[in-house]
Design a protein around this motif. Structure first.
Motif, PDB file in Angstrom:
ATOM      1  N   GLY A 112      -3.124  35.420   4.283  1.00 23.76           N
ATOM      2  CA  GLY A 112      -1.794  35.882   3.883  1.00 23.76           C
ATOM      3  C   GLY A 112      -1.803  36.453   2.472  1.00 23.76           C
ATOM      4  O   GLY A 112      -1.178  37.488   2.199  1.00 23.76           O
ATOM      5  N   ALA A 113      -2.520  35.793   1.565  1.00 25.24           N
ATOM      6  CA  ALA A 113      -2.623  36.276   0.187  1.00 25.24           C
ATOM      7  C   ALA A 113      -3.329  37.631   0.144  1.00 25.24           C
ATOM      8  O   ALA A 113      -2.919  38.539  -0.599  1.00 25.24           O
ATOM      9  N   PHE A 114      -4.384  37.766   0.953  1.00 21.46           N
ATOM     10  CA  PHE A 114      -5.106  39.041   1.007  1.00 21.46           C
ATOM     11  C   PHE A 114      -4.199  40.153   1.528  1.00 21.46           C
ATOM     12  O   PHE A 114      -4.177  41.268   0.981  1.00 21.46           O
ATOM     13  N   GLY A 115      -3.433  39.869   2.569  1.00 21.26           N
ATOM     14  CA  GLY A 115      -2.503  40.857   3.105  1.00 21.26           C
ATOM     15  C   GLY A 115      -1.461  41.261   2.076  1.00 21.26           C
ATOM     16  O   GLY A 115      -1.119  42.450   1.950  1.00 21.26           O
ATOM     17  N   LEU A 116      -0.958  40.283   1.323  1.00 28.65           N
ATOM     18  CA  LEU A 116       0.041  40.570   0.289  1.00 28.65           C
ATOM     19  C   LEU A 116      -0.555  41.455  -0.802  1.00 28.65           C
ATOM     20  O   LEU A 116       0.107  42.395  -1.287  1.00 28.65           O
ATOM     21  N   ILE A 117      -1.796  41.167  -1.190  1.00 28.23           N
ATOM     22  CA  ILE A 117      -2.465  41.982  -2.214  1.00 28.23           C
ATOM     23  C   ILE A 117      -2.634  43.418  -1.728  1.00 28.23           C
ATOM     24  O   ILE A 117      -2.386  44.381  -2.475  1.00 28.23           O
ATOM     25  N   VAL A 135      -7.548  50.661  -8.184  1.00 28.99           N
ATOM     26  CA  VAL A 135      -8.941  50.211  -8.237  1.00 28.99           C
ATOM     27  C   VAL A 135      -9.115  49.136  -9.307  1.00 28.99           C
ATOM     28  O   VAL A 135      -9.776  48.108  -9.075  1.00 28.99           O
ATOM     29  N   ASN A 136      -8.531  49.351 -10.486  1.00 29.46           N
ATOM     30  CA  ASN A 136      -8.654  48.385 -11.577  1.00 29.46           C
ATOM     31  C   ASN A 136      -7.989  47.054 -11.235  1.00 29.46           C
ATOM     32  O   ASN A 136      -8.520  45.979 -11.558  1.00 29.46           O
ATOM     33  N   ALA A 137      -6.831  47.129 -10.578  1.00 31.00           N
ATOM     34  CA  ALA A 137      -6.126  45.893 -10.211  1.00 31.00           C
ATOM     35  C   ALA A 137      -6.968  45.065  -9.242  1.00 31.00           C
ATOM     36  O   ALA A 137      -7.137  43.849  -9.429  1.00 31.00           O
ATOM     37  N   LEU A 159     -14.788  43.919  -0.090  1.00 33.73           N
ATOM     38  CA  LEU A 159     -14.847  44.959   0.934  1.00 33.73           C
ATOM     39  C   LEU A 159     -13.740  45.987   0.696  1.00 33.73           C
ATOM     40  O   LEU A 159     -13.978  47.210   0.755  1.00 33.73           O
ATOM     41  N   TYR A 160     -12.555  45.513   0.413  1.00 33.58           N
ATOM     42  CA  TYR A 160     -11.420  46.387   0.093  1.00 33.58           C
ATOM     43  C   TYR A 160     -11.710  47.189  -1.170  1.00 33.58           C
ATOM     44  O   TYR A 160     -11.473  48.406  -1.232  1.00 33.58           O
ATOM     45  N   TYR A 161     -12.273  46.517  -2.185  1.00 29.13           N
ATOM     46  CA  TYR A 161     -12.635  47.174  -3.447  1.00 29.13           C
ATOM     47  C   TYR A 161     -13.674  48.265  -3.207  1.00 29.13           C
ATOM     48  O   TYR A 161     -13.588  49.357  -3.778  1.00 29.13           O
ATOM     49  N   GLY A 162     -14.649  47.975  -2.342  1.00 30.62           N
ATOM     50  CA  GLY A 162     -15.675  48.970  -2.026  1.00 30.62           C
ATOM     51  C   GLY A 162     -15.107  50.206  -1.363  1.00 30.62           C
ATOM     52  O   GLY A 162     -15.548  51.328  -1.631  1.00 30.62           O
ATOM     53  N   PHE A 163     -14.113  50.031  -0.494  1.00 25.60           N
ATOM     54  CA  PHE A 163     -13.487  51.176   0.165  1.00 25.60           C
ATOM     55  C   PHE A 163     -12.663  52.009  -0.820  1.00 25.60           C
ATOM     56  O   PHE A 163     -12.544  53.228  -0.668  1.00 25.60           O
ATOM     57  N   LEU A 164     -12.076  51.346  -1.837  1.00 27.53           N
ATOM     58  CA  LEU A 164     -11.273  52.066  -2.821  1.00 27.53           C
ATOM     59  C   LEU A 164     -12.139  52.871  -3.791  1.00 27.53           C
ATOM     60  O   LEU A 164     -11.744  53.947  -4.231  1.00 27.53           O
ATOM     61  N   LYS A 165     -13.321  52.338  -4.125  1.00 27.00           N
ATOM     62  CA  LYS A 165     -14.221  53.031  -5.038  1.00 27.00           C
ATOM     63  C   LYS A 165     -14.965  54.150  -4.304  1.00 27.00           C
ATOM     64  O   LYS A 165     -14.990  54.206  -3.080  1.00 27.00           O
ATOM     65  N   TYR A 173     -21.189  52.079  -1.173  1.00 23.61           N
ATOM     66  CA  TYR A 173     -21.633  51.698   0.165  1.00 23.61           C
ATOM     67  C   TYR A 173     -22.375  50.359   0.173  1.00 23.61           C
ATOM     68  O   TYR A 173     -22.281  49.593   1.141  1.00 23.61           O
ATOM     69  N   LEU A 174     -23.120  50.094  -0.893  1.00 22.00           N
ATOM     70  CA  LEU A 174     -23.880  48.845  -0.950  1.00 22.00           C
ATOM     71  C   LEU A 174     -22.966  47.636  -1.097  1.00 22.00           C
ATOM     72  O   LEU A 174     -23.312  46.531  -0.668  1.00 22.00           O
ATOM     73  N   ILE A 175     -21.812  47.835  -1.692  1.00 20.63           N
ATOM     74  CA  ILE A 175     -20.810  46.756  -1.766  1.00 20.63           C
ATOM     75  C   ILE A 175     -20.160  46.565  -0.404  1.00 20.63           C
ATOM     76  O   ILE A 175     -19.916  45.434   0.035  1.00 20.63           O
ATOM     77  N   ILE A 176     -19.899  47.660   0.293  1.00 22.74           N
ATOM     78  CA  ILE A 176     -19.244  47.591   1.604  1.00 22.74           C
ATOM     79  C   ILE A 176     -20.141  46.902   2.629  1.00 22.74           C
ATOM     80  O   ILE A 176     -19.680  46.027   3.381  1.00 22.74           O
ATOM     81  N   THR A 177     -21.426  47.283   2.674  1.00 23.41           N
ATOM     82  CA  THR A 177     -22.308  46.751   3.715  1.00 23.41           C
ATOM     83  C   THR A 177     -22.436  45.230   3.641  1.00 23.41           C
ATOM     84  O   THR A 177     -22.223  44.531   4.639  1.00 23.41           O
TER      85      THR A 177
END
Length: 266
Positions: free
Chosen positions: A111-116, A130-132, A60-66, A70-74
């Protein structure tokens, strides 16, 4: 499909990916129906659902960065909601030890997601960010597909497919296939490449299911035949003892009769 452009093909496979992924998210419903009915999650593991939740959050985070993802976000937005429901039900009905383990696992993953998020927002910019996240998502996609490995080992050890639904394995394989083509047509190899392994894992699970489902049926048939054989032996023994007295009984009877006759004559 030569008359379709890559954009159109990516849209088709993206929509198919949303549909199949939704079915994958819904596939554990029979499992949680059993859990709710028994009021116990004993025998089932929470790890696949925790990994799926974190994977959906990262995608979801990756979809917002790209751009134009939209199909990844939904689908991953829907996936987050569904996985939270599953984990809530699991925690409600889990034994105390599993309950604590699952809660700690969920907290550590959030917590790991927040740190990322914090790290990539403040340390990386643009395409590097985006690549990371793309690499992290690729690794976690593999983890999602590999999560049932522990269940596969259990199937091999117990020769029982009770805890590895065939439907889930089938839809994981279809999901991996569809998203591979989506990633290929949009030139997103962070999406495409992990789904190659997802396809292989899914096929392996279905093969195991077919093998050990037949083995379980054979065991049931063997047990039924053994029970029938034991019943026949018991019935035969009963009939023999009822209609055919022991060999020494006629001799004993005749001897006693002769002894009685002699005694009377004296």
């Amino acid at each position: 499909m030569g008359f379709l452009t890559e954009h159109q093909l990516s849209l088709i496979f993206g929509l198919l990916g949303n549909i199949v992924s939704f079915l994958v998210f819904m596939a554990p419903i029979p499992t949680f129906y059993k859990i709710c009915k028994k009021k116990s999650s004993e025998g089932f593991q929470s790890i696949p659902y925790v990994i799926s939740l974190l994977s959906a959050m990262l995608l979801l985070y990756y979809g917002f960065l790209k751009t134009n993802a939209y199909l990844i976000i939904t689908i991953n937005g829907i996936g987050c909601v569904i996985e939270v429901i599953y984990l809530t039900l699991y925690i409600i009905y889990a034994p105390k030890k599993e309950k604590l383990f699952t809660v700690r696992l969920v907290i550590s993953n959030i917590g790991a997601f927040g740190l990322i998020m914090v790290t990539t927002i403040f340390l990386l910019k643009g395409s590097k960010r985006v690549n990371a996240i793309g690499w992290i998502c690729a690794v976690y996609n593999l983890a999602v597909f590999a999560a049932p490995l522990s269940i596969m080992m259990r199937v091999i050890r117990t020769k029982s497919v009770e805890f590895m639904p065939f439907t889930l394995s089938l839809f994981l394989t279809l999901c991996a296939t569809v998203w591979f083509f989506y990633g290929y047509f949009v030139r997103d190899f962070f999406i495409a490449l992990p789904n190659v392994m997802g396809f292989l894992f899914g096929i392996s699970q279905m093969i195991l299911y077919i093998i050990y489902k037949d083995a379980a049926n054979k065991d049931v048939e063997a047990n039924m035949k053994q029970q029938e054989s034991n019943a026949e032996i018991k019935l035969s023994s009963f009939n023999n003892s009822k209609f055919y007295p022991q060999a020494d009984q006629p001799e004993t009877i005749s001897h006693n009769c002769l002894f009685t006759a002699k005694s009377c004559n004296v």
